[in-house]
Scaffold this motif. Structure first.
Motif, mmCIF file in Angstrom:
data_model
loop_
_atom_site.group_PDB
_atom_site.id
_atom_site.type_symbol
_atom_site.label_atom_id
_atom_site.label_comp_id
_atom_site.label_asym_id
_atom_site.label_seq_id
_atom_site.Cartn_x
_atom_site.Cartn_y
_atom_site.Cartn_z
ATOM 1 N N ARG A 119 -0.160 4.910 -5.208
ATOM 2 C CA ARG A 119 0.831 4.118 -4.306
ATOM 3 C C ARG A 119 1.854 3.445 -5.440
ATOM 4 N NH1 ARG A 119 -2.934 0.885 -0.007
ATOM 5 N NH2 ARG A 119 -3.960 2.721 0.651
ATOM 6 N N LEU A 120 3.046 3.575 -4.774
ATOM 7 C CA LEU A 120 3.992 2.821 -5.500
ATOM 8 C C LEU A 120 4.292 1.424 -4.960
ATOM 9 C CD1 LEU A 120 6.501 2.828 -7.464
ATOM 10 C CD2 LEU A 120 7.829 3.672 -5.716
ATOM 11 N N VAL A 136 6.688 -3.597 -0.785
ATOM 12 C CA VAL A 136 6.769 -2.422 -0.217
ATOM 13 C C VAL A 136 5.728 -1.427 -0.615
ATOM 14 C CG1 VAL A 136 8.357 -0.612 0.666
ATOM 15 C CG2 VAL A 136 9.214 -3.001 0.267
ATOM 16 N N ARG A 137 5.270 -1.010 0.257
ATOM 17 C CA ARG A 137 3.957 0.330 -0.612
ATOM 18 C C ARG A 137 4.434 1.669 0.017
ATOM 19 N NH1 ARG A 137 -0.615 -2.035 -2.800
ATOM 20 N NH2 ARG A 137 -0.640 -4.150 -2.590
ATOM 21 N N ALA A 138 4.677 2.614 -0.877
ATOM 22 C CA ALA A 138 4.786 3.801 -0.309
ATOM 23 C C ALA A 138 3.522 4.770 -1.011
ATOM 24 C CB ALA A 138 5.962 4.434 -0.798
ATOM 25 N N VAL A 139 2.954 5.719 0.123
ATOM 26 C CA VAL A 139 1.798 6.393 -0.293
ATOM 27 C C VAL A 139 2.176 7.782 -0.252
ATOM 28 C CG1 VAL A 139 -0.569 6.867 0.262
ATOM 29 C CG2 VAL A 139 0.103 4.674 0.970
ATOM 30 N N ASP A 140 1.717 8.452 -1.366
ATOM 31 C CA ASP A 140 2.303 9.950 -1.698
ATOM 32 C C ASP A 140 1.656 10.795 -0.478
ATOM 33 O OD1 ASP A 140 3.526 9.436 -4.013
ATOM 34 O OD2 ASP A 140 2.217 10.584 -5.323
ATOM 35 N N THR A 194 4.982 7.113 5.416
ATOM 36 C CA THR A 194 5.029 5.830 6.236
ATOM 37 C C THR A 194 5.241 4.676 4.984
ATOM 38 O OG1 THR A 194 2.597 5.560 5.940
ATOM 39 C CG2 THR A 194 3.423 6.187 7.902
ATOM 40 N N LEU A 195 5.828 3.904 5.102
ATOM 41 C CA LEU A 195 6.151 2.543 4.319
ATOM 42 C C LEU A 195 5.390 1.551 4.867
ATOM 43 C CD1 LEU A 195 9.700 2.894 3.304
ATOM 44 C CD2 LEU A 195 7.805 3.460 2.027
ATOM 45 N N ARG A 196 4.866 0.754 4.223
ATOM 46 C CA ARG A 196 4.169 -0.743 4.615
ATOM 47 C C ARG A 196 4.931 -1.643 3.971
ATOM 48 N NH1 ARG A 196 -2.218 0.801 4.398
ATOM 49 N NH2 ARG A 196 -2.332 2.539 5.669
#
Length: 132
Positions: free
Chosen positions: A9-10, A23-27, A31-33
């Protein structure tokens, strides 16, 4: 980057003046959270509650009717005063236990008066002057 069981996760975070955003982005997931925080603040200045004026009075009751025994002509819920909620020290406000957010008197349903011909024997007990 942090490892959360095989899905890196970034996390991008920003903070300013007590506010924050993340802001979280999952490989491998499109989707973005987003999440955010602000300091606690009042949205408006509290005002002293003013009970509403009665819908009916003894002078304005319709012929053949009597003032409601529950609200005495107010028409609004006698517990919350027509707000639908009551102040609560723990939660700020809670649903009115008497009207359950309907805001009006549960007996007369906001009419502030009851037809004498529709009164039950029990309800007539509130009006001893009707037996004369």
């Amino acid at each position: 980057m942090e490892d959360t069981g095989g899905a890196p996760r970034l996390l991008v975070a920003g903070r300013r003046d007590g506010c924050g955003i993340e802001v979280r982005a999952v490989d491998h997931v499109p989707t973005l959270r987003f999440s955010g925080r602000t300091p606690a603040m009042a949205l408006y200045e509290s005002e002293e509650f003013q009970r509403p004026d009665p819908v009916r009075t003894a002078e304005t009751v319709t012929a053949g009717f009597v003032l409601c025994y529950e609200c005495d002509g107010l028409g609004w819920c006698h517990e919350c005063g027509g707000r639908g909620w009551r102040p609560d020290a723990t939660h700020g406000r809670v649903k009115c236990p008497a009207c359950h957010r309907r805001r009006v008197c549960v007996i007369c349903r906001g009419a502030a008066q009851l037809a004498v011909s529709d009164l039950s024997t029990y309800q007539r007990g509130y009006y001893p002057e009707l037996d004369r």
